[in-house]
Design a protein around this motif. Structure first.
Motif, PDB file in Angstrom:
ATOM      1  N   ARG A  88     -25.174  16.665  15.602  1.00  0.00           N
ATOM      2  CA  ARG A  88     -24.214  16.240  16.621  1.00  0.00           C
ATOM      3  C   ARG A  88     -24.784  16.323  18.027  1.00  0.00           C
ATOM      4  O   ARG A  88     -24.364  15.565  18.914  1.00  0.00           O
ATOM      5  CB  ARG A  88     -22.959  17.116  16.520  1.00  0.00           C
ATOM      6  N   GLN A  89     -25.720  17.214  18.252  1.00  0.00           N
ATOM      7  CA  GLN A  89     -26.336  17.318  19.573  1.00  0.00           C
ATOM      8  C   GLN A  89     -27.068  16.039  19.973  1.00  0.00           C
ATOM      9  O   GLN A  89     -27.258  15.772  21.155  1.00  0.00           O
ATOM     10  CB  GLN A  89     -27.335  18.481  19.600  1.00  0.00           C
ATOM     11  N   LEU A  90     -27.463  15.281  18.987  1.00  0.00           N
ATOM     12  CA  LEU A  90     -28.226  14.068  19.248  1.00  0.00           C
ATOM     13  C   LEU A  90     -27.349  12.835  19.413  1.00  0.00           C
ATOM     14  O   LEU A  90     -27.863  11.736  19.576  1.00  0.00           O
ATOM     15  CB  LEU A  90     -29.238  13.833  18.112  1.00  0.00           C
ATOM     16  N   HIS A  91     -26.036  13.013  19.355  1.00  0.00           N
ATOM     17  CA  HIS A  91     -25.123  11.878  19.497  1.00  0.00           C
ATOM     18  C   HIS A  91     -24.917  11.556  20.976  1.00  0.00           C
ATOM     19  O   HIS A  91     -23.820  11.703  21.527  1.00  0.00           O
ATOM     20  CB  HIS A  91     -23.790  12.177  18.815  1.00  0.00           C
ATOM     21  N   THR A  92     -25.974  11.122  21.637  1.00  0.00           N
ATOM     22  CA  THR A  92     -25.932  10.727  23.046  1.00  0.00           C
ATOM     23  C   THR A  92     -26.067   9.215  23.134  1.00  0.00           C
ATOM     24  O   THR A  92     -26.531   8.561  22.187  1.00  0.00           O
ATOM     25  CB  THR A  92     -27.069  11.393  23.825  1.00  0.00           C
ATOM     26  N   PRO A  93     -25.674   8.609  24.262  1.00  0.00           N
ATOM     27  CA  PRO A  93     -25.803   7.154  24.391  1.00  0.00           C
ATOM     28  C   PRO A  93     -27.221   6.650  24.143  1.00  0.00           C
ATOM     29  O   PRO A  93     -27.413   5.648  23.447  1.00  0.00           O
ATOM     30  CB  PRO A  93     -25.359   6.903  25.841  1.00  0.00           C
ATOM     31  N   THR A  94     -28.214   7.340  24.701  1.00  0.00           N
ATOM     32  CA  THR A  94     -29.600   6.904  24.519  1.00  0.00           C
ATOM     33  C   THR A  94     -30.014   6.966  23.052  1.00  0.00           C
ATOM     34  O   THR A  94     -30.650   6.043  22.522  1.00  0.00           O
ATOM     35  CB  THR A  94     -30.559   7.767  25.359  1.00  0.00           C
ATOM     36  N   ASN A  95     -29.647   8.048  22.377  1.00  0.00           N
ATOM     37  CA  ASN A  95     -30.030   8.205  20.971  1.00  0.00           C
ATOM     38  C   ASN A  95     -29.292   7.234  20.055  1.00  0.00           C
ATOM     39  O   ASN A  95     -29.801   6.878  18.986  1.00  0.00           O
ATOM     40  CB  ASN A  95     -29.793   9.645  20.515  1.00  0.00           C
ATOM     41  N   ILE A  96     -28.095   6.816  20.455  1.00  0.00           N
ATOM     42  CA  ILE A  96     -27.385   5.793  19.680  1.00  0.00           C
ATOM     43  C   ILE A  96     -28.172   4.484  19.711  1.00  0.00           C
ATOM     44  O   ILE A  96     -28.283   3.780  18.694  1.00  0.00           O
ATOM     45  CB  ILE A  96     -25.958   5.595  20.233  1.00  0.00           C
ATOM     46  N   LEU A  97     -28.738   4.180  20.861  1.00  0.00           N
ATOM     47  CA  LEU A  97     -29.585   2.983  20.965  1.00  0.00           C
ATOM     48  C   LEU A  97     -30.844   3.132  20.115  1.00  0.00           C
ATOM     49  O   LEU A  97     -31.270   2.182  19.445  1.00  0.00           O
ATOM     50  CB  LEU A  97     -29.957   2.741  22.427  1.00  0.00           C
ATOM     51  N   LEU A  98     -31.441   4.321  20.140  1.00  0.00           N
ATOM     52  CA  LEU A  98     -32.626   4.564  19.308  1.00  0.00           C
ATOM     53  C   LEU A  98     -32.279   4.491  17.823  1.00  0.00           C
ATOM     54  O   LEU A  98     -33.089   4.029  17.009  1.00  0.00           O
ATOM     55  CB  LEU A  98     -33.232   5.942  19.641  1.00  0.00           C
ATOM     56  N   LEU A  99     -31.082   4.919  17.468  1.00  0.00           N
ATOM     57  CA  LEU A  99     -30.632   4.834  16.080  1.00  0.00           C
ATOM     58  C   LEU A  99     -30.514   3.378  15.634  1.00  0.00           C
ATOM     59  O   LEU A  99     -30.955   3.010  14.536  1.00  0.00           O
ATOM     60  CB  LEU A  99     -29.284   5.540  15.929  1.00  0.00           C
ATOM     61  N   SER A 100     -29.938   2.546  16.496  1.00  0.00           N
ATOM     62  CA  SER A 100     -29.819   1.126  16.166  1.00  0.00           C
ATOM     63  C   SER A 100     -31.193   0.475  16.042  1.00  0.00           C
ATOM     64  O   SER A 100     -31.422  -0.342  15.138  1.00  0.00           O
ATOM     65  CB  SER A 100     -29.001   0.416  17.243  1.00  0.00           C
ATOM     66  N   LEU A 101     -32.108   0.862  16.921  1.00  0.00           N
ATOM     67  CA  LEU A 101     -33.466   0.324  16.838  1.00  0.00           C
ATOM     68  C   LEU A 101     -34.146   0.776  15.551  1.00  0.00           C
ATOM     69  O   LEU A 101     -34.870  -0.003  14.913  1.00  0.00           O
ATOM     70  CB  LEU A 101     -34.284   0.791  18.049  1.00  0.00           C
ATOM     71  N   ALA A 102     -33.891   2.021  15.150  1.00  0.00           N
ATOM     72  CA  ALA A 102     -34.477   2.530  13.900  1.00  0.00           C
ATOM     73  C   ALA A 102     -33.930   1.784  12.691  1.00  0.00           C
ATOM     74  O   ALA A 102     -34.651   1.568  11.712  1.00  0.00           O
ATOM     75  CB  ALA A 102     -34.195   4.031  13.765  1.00  0.00           C
ATOM     76  N   VAL A 103     -32.668   1.375  12.745  1.00  0.00           N
ATOM     77  CA  VAL A 103     -32.087   0.595  11.644  1.00  0.00           C
ATOM     78  C   VAL A 103     -32.797  -0.747  11.506  1.00  0.00           C
ATOM     79  O   VAL A 103     -33.143  -1.172  10.394  1.00  0.00           O
ATOM     80  CB  VAL A 103     -30.572   0.388  11.869  1.00  0.00           C
ATOM     81  N   SER A 104     -33.030  -1.421  12.623  1.00  0.00           N
ATOM     82  CA  SER A 104     -33.743  -2.707  12.563  1.00  0.00           C
ATOM     83  C   SER A 104     -35.181  -2.510  12.088  1.00  0.00           C
ATOM     84  O   SER A 104     -35.695  -3.310  11.291  1.00  0.00           O
ATOM     85  CB  SER A 104     -33.716  -3.397  13.924  1.00  0.00           C
ATOM     86  N   ASP A 105     -35.832  -1.446  12.540  1.00  0.00           N
ATOM     87  CA  ASP A 105     -37.202  -1.158  12.092  1.00  0.00           C
ATOM     88  C   ASP A 105     -37.232  -0.825  10.601  1.00  0.00           C
ATOM     89  O   ASP A 105     -38.169  -1.211   9.881  1.00  0.00           O
ATOM     90  CB  ASP A 105     -37.788   0.002  12.895  1.00  0.00           C
ATOM     91  N   PHE A 106     -36.218  -0.105  10.143  1.00  0.00           N
ATOM     92  CA  PHE A 106     -36.114   0.234   8.718  1.00  0.00           C
ATOM     93  C   PHE A 106     -35.989  -1.033   7.871  1.00  0.00           C
ATOM     94  O   PHE A 106     -36.644  -1.161   6.825  1.00  0.00           O
ATOM     95  CB  PHE A 106     -34.898   1.149   8.507  1.00  0.00           C
ATOM     96  N   LEU A 107     -35.171  -1.975   8.317  1.00  0.00           N
ATOM     97  CA  LEU A 107     -34.993  -3.226   7.578  1.00  0.00           C
ATOM     98  C   LEU A 107     -36.276  -4.064   7.572  1.00  0.00           C
ATOM     99  O   LEU A 107     -36.576  -4.727   6.585  1.00  0.00           O
ATOM    100  CB  LEU A 107     -33.842  -4.024   8.187  1.00  0.00           C
ATOM    101  N   ILE A 108     -37.014  -4.005   8.672  1.00  0.00           N
ATOM    102  CA  ILE A 108     -38.286  -4.728   8.712  1.00  0.00           C
ATOM    103  C   ILE A 108     -39.250  -4.170   7.677  1.00  0.00           C
ATOM    104  O   ILE A 108     -39.905  -4.916   6.945  1.00  0.00           O
ATOM    105  CB  ILE A 108     -38.902  -4.638  10.126  1.00  0.00           C
ATOM    106  N   GLY A 109     -39.332  -2.843   7.593  1.00  0.00           N
ATOM    107  CA  GLY A 109     -40.228  -2.229   6.618  1.00  0.00           C
ATOM    108  C   GLY A 109     -39.770  -2.430   5.187  1.00  0.00           C
ATOM    109  O   GLY A 109     -40.597  -2.592   4.278  1.00  0.00           O
ATOM    110  N   LEU A 110     -38.468  -2.428   4.975  1.00  0.00           N
ATOM    111  CA  LEU A 110     -37.928  -2.519   3.616  1.00  0.00           C
ATOM    112  C   LEU A 110     -37.902  -3.955   3.091  1.00  0.00           C
ATOM    113  O   LEU A 110     -38.209  -4.186   1.911  1.00  0.00           O
ATOM    114  CB  LEU A 110     -36.508  -1.942   3.591  1.00  0.00           C
ATOM    115  N   LEU A 111     -37.567  -4.918   3.940  1.00  0.00           N
ATOM    116  CA  LEU A 111     -37.356  -6.292   3.481  1.00  0.00           C
ATOM    117  C   LEU A 111     -38.401  -7.284   3.974  1.00  0.00           C
ATOM    118  O   LEU A 111     -38.966  -8.046   3.190  1.00  0.00           O
ATOM    119  CB  LEU A 111     -35.966  -6.770   3.922  1.00  0.00           C
ATOM    120  N   LEU A 112     -38.661  -7.274   5.269  1.00  0.00           N
ATOM    121  CA  LEU A 112     -39.455  -8.349   5.849  1.00  0.00           C
ATOM    122  C   LEU A 112     -40.941  -8.228   5.563  1.00  0.00           C
ATOM    123  O   LEU A 112     -41.603  -9.236   5.277  1.00  0.00           O
ATOM    124  CB  LEU A 112     -39.216  -8.415   7.362  1.00  0.00           C
ATOM    125  N   MET A 113     -41.494  -7.035   5.661  1.00  0.00           N
ATOM    126  CA  MET A 113     -42.932  -6.868   5.414  1.00  0.00           C
ATOM    127  C   MET A 113     -43.328  -7.268   3.990  1.00  0.00           C
ATOM    128  O   MET A 113     -44.252  -8.073   3.808  1.00  0.00           O
ATOM    129  CB  MET A 113     -43.367  -5.431   5.699  1.00  0.00           C
TER     130      MET A 113
END
Length: 329
Positions: free
Chosen positions: A58-83
């Motif tokens: 919960r300490q990491l639930h900051t606005p900046t980290n929410i953006l990093l979380l969304s970026l990590a989701v897109s990066d995860f999908l790239i590694g899982l599906l697109l590559m």
């Protein structure tokens, strides 16, 4: 018994309309397969650690980290599906059908557009934090950031329908034979895409971070000039400013690496190559995908909280009751 010509076809039963198999030996494709699938696996694992860490603590639930979380989701999908799909399309026949090819390209467009949008949001976040710190807590809230992230993904989903609507209605229009996965972009639509997802966002990112850099340098000088005699209140203020400056530097590195990996992706199309089909385009696409593996490594280099969170995740300490309240900052 198959003739030699039939053996070289992707679909021997479709002799007149089948594509020929790529003329590559096992030794030629083995190294690319090993490298791409290794990077793909590493990308999935690292970004999954980011997703679990930011989501769990919960300490990491900051606005900046929410953006990093969304970026990590897109990066995860790239590694899982697109590559994996990309290396398969480049080195072998496409046996998954034209509809699957269309869906694959559509997902590529969505993730690319969403990643660019998130980078713009990260730049806006740092701009407000550094250039208008007094209003940052009220302007940049968790709720607003989550709404912006959702809108970013939704806009990407609906915007990229422009690219597939014609091919969806006439899936075989640009297919010369069965066994290939190609995607041809209309000149007007392609030009619009270059402006919307490349020129405009990159310009915004560069302008915002130039402003952030100028203000950050002036604030750093101000802190050094007052470091000898400060009150307790001023000391707390300076500490907060120092933390924001460090975050701006870290995210600046993230944005810079993204631009270095992303810009060649569109520069190739600006030079006139047929995007997604030429060999040079494949190289810059792999470079862009590789950025998804670099992002978590940047977090590990600059964020102590990420290293602590990863340690707790890897050792399964997050399964213990109350682990989400553990201090890792």
């Amino acid at each position: 018994m198959e003739t030699q010509d039939e053996a070289e076809l992707c679909f021997p039963q479709l002799f007149n309309i089948s594509c020929k198999k790529p003329k590559t030996s096992l030794s030629q494709v083995l190294l690319p397969y090993v490298v791409v699938y290794s990077v793909s696996l590493l990308t999935v694992a690292l970004n999954l650690l980011v997703i679990v860490s930011v989501s769990h603590f919960r300490q990491l639930h900051t606005p900046t980290n929410i953006l990093l979380l969304s970026l990590a989701v897109s990066d995860f999908l790239i590694g899982l599906l697109l590559m994996p799909a990309k290396i398969l399309r480049d080195t072998a026949c496409w046996f998954l059908g034209q509809l699957t090819c269309l869906i694959y390209n559509y997902i590529c467009f969505i993730i690319t557009s969403a990643s660019v949008g998130i980078m713009v949001l990260i730049s806006v976040d740092r701009y407000v934090a550094i250039c208008d710190p007094l209003h940052y807590p009220t302007r940049i809230t968790d709720r607003r950031v989550k709404l912006c992230v959702c809108l970013c993904w939704l806009c990407s989903v609906f915007y990229n329908i422009l690219f597939i609507k014609d091919d969806l209605l006439q899936r075989e229009q640009h297919t010369s034979c069965y066994g290939e996965c190609v995607f041809v972009i209309d000149y007007i639509v392609g030009t619009t895409d270059i402006v919307v997802t490349f020129i405009a966002p990159v310009t915004v990112i560069v302008i915002l971070y130039m402003r952030v850099f100028v203000v950050a340098v002036s604030q750093a000088r101000a802190m050094r000039s007052h470091v000898t005699a400060v009150t307790l209140q001023l000391s707390v203020t300076l500490t907060a400013k120092k933390s924001e400056l460090k975050a701006a530097r870290t995210l600046g590195v993230l944005v810079l690496v993204f631009l270095l990996c992303f810009c060649p992706y569109y520069i190739v199309s600006l030079l006139g190559n047929e995007l997604f089909n030429s060999s040079s385009a494949s190289i810059v696409i792999y470079l862009y995908y590789f950025n998804s593996c670099l992002n978590p490594l940047i977090y590990a280099m600059f964020y102590p909280w990420f290293r602590k969170a990863v340690k707790l995740v890897v050792t399964l300490q997050i399964l213990q009751p109350g682990s989400c309240e553990v201090s890792i900052l």
